[in-house]
Design a protein around this motif. Structure first.
Motif, short mmCIF file in Angstrom:
data_model
loop_
_atom_site.label_atom_id
_atom_site.label_comp_id
_atom_site.label_asym_id
_atom_site.label_seq_id
_atom_site.Cartn_x
_atom_site.Cartn_y
_atom_site.Cartn_z
N LEU A 17 -3.48 8.16 0.88
CA LEU A 17 -4.65 7.39 1.63
C LEU A 17 -4.14 6.01 2.47
CD1 LEU A 17 -7.48 10.09 1.57
CD2 LEU A 17 -5.61 9.75 3.28
N SER A 18 -5.11 5.68 1.10
CA SER A 18 -4.95 3.91 0.88
C SER A 18 -3.78 2.48 1.87
CB SER A 18 -5.91 3.72 -0.96
OG SER A 18 -4.42 3.57 -1.42
N ALA A 21 -1.83 6.86 5.56
CA ALA A 21 -2.73 8.40 6.13
C ALA A 21 -2.17 9.71 6.22
CB ALA A 21 -3.07 7.25 7.35
N GLU A 61 2.94 2.18 8.24
CA GLU A 61 1.48 2.44 8.42
C GLU A 61 1.82 2.55 10.08
OE1 GLU A 61 -2.39 0.03 7.81
OE2 GLU A 61 -1.78 0.68 6.14
N LYS A 154 -9.28 5.65 4.86
CA LYS A 154 -9.33 4.65 3.81
C LYS A 154 -10.59 4.48 2.64
CE LYS A 154 -5.53 1.89 5.37
NZ LYS A 154 -5.22 0.15 5.08
#
Length: 300
Positions: A17-18, A21, A61, A154
């Motif tokens: 997730l960081s 996503a 991303e 995040k």
């Protein structure tokens, strides 16, 4: 699930997730779409995929954010009420004319947050006879664009998120209007990932519905699951690609977890009527799979 297993899974989820996503979805009724045979049919050669790969494949991303755009349409007016659990606001919708005990569902929002569209989904589940409570893992915030959604996702604290899910489940079991004896969880994308995580953590859960969320492919981590799993995935999903679904399917089988997986010739987020990649026929067929599954597992 032992807490050390949860922490390992949560760390893996947080890494994914960081960097990139999980994201958005929803649904609607009526059939069609390509839905291959139920679970336990994965080829023996399926390979396990890492958490980051399972989430995004080769996407950046920016590429992942581009998968998710909301339409301008408003959702129908909400019919439920706001309640407070674990110090956070949640949305509760109860079936009209029914009394406790009621089957209970924890509803987990996509990456946009607990917005009007998730409230509408929760109302739909209540219409089907469930006491449905939609949690808020963003602390009261909702996103209007992918950049905000990415930032909010995040910022999620995994321990706090799990505590909120446990509190929602306890609410369903203990609230005098509900007193659920059977419970399930349902989530889309970001919420689908947490639907799996909660099934790995909560032994009293009876059912978990995962709409194209980040997957765990280690059989040892999946083994604590007691709930039956229903997974809904898109074969054109670049974020949760078919090979990752294959690995997940195989890992569930190895772990001895009862599960069924359906796949559609559709993209990520295909079941979200508020999203631009909504595929009505595939979403409708998926919903026609989810409804009898929940009735079978949760009817009291």
């Amino acid at each position: 699930m032992r807490f050390d297993h949860f922490l390992r899974s949560a760390r893996a989820l947080a890494v994914g997730l960081s960097v990139f996503a999980l994201a958005a979805c929803g649904g609607a009724p009526s059939p069609d779409a390509e839905s291959p045979a139920p679970a336990n049919t994965t080829p023996a050669t399926a390979q396990t995929t890492s958490p980051a790969e399972g989430m995004l494949g080769t996407l950046s991303e920016e590429g992942f954010k581009a998968l998710h755009q909301l339409k301008a349409e408003k959702a129908p007016a909400p019919r439920g009420e706001r309640v407070t659990i674990d110090g956070t606001s949640a949305y509760l919708s109860l079936p009209k004319g029914k009394t406790a005990p009621l089957p209970g569902l924890v509803v987990i929002h996509e990456w946009w947050g607990l917005n009007e569209h998730i409230q509408h989904w929760t109302d739909r589940l209540a219409e089907d006879g469930y006491a449905a409570i939609a949690v808020d893992l963003y602390g009261g915030k909702t996103a209007q664009n992918p950049d905000d959604a990415m930032a909010m996702m995040k910022a999620v604290d995994n321990k706090k998120a799990m505590a909120t899910l446990v509190a929602a489940h306890d609410f369903l079991e203990k609230d005098p209007r509900i007193q659920a004896k059977r419970t399930g969880v349902i989530g889309w994308c970001f919420g689908g990932a947490w639907s799996l995580q909660f099934a790995m953590h909560e032994p009293d859960l009876d059912a978990s519905v995962i709409y194209y969320g980040h997957l765990v492919t280690d059989p040892a981590e999946l083994k604590p699951i007691k709930a039956e799993i229903l997974g809904i995935f898109g074969n054109k999903d670049q974020a949760i690609p078919p090979e990752t679904v294959n690995a997940f399917d195989a890992a569930l089988t190895q772990a001895g977890v009862t599960h069924t997986i359906y796949r559609y010739d559709a993209q990520h987020g295909f079941a979200n009527p508020s999203g631009q990649r909504y595929d009505e026929k595939s979403a409708a067929d998926a919903w026609d799979k989810v409804r009898p599954f929940l009735r079978r597992k949760l009817a009291q």
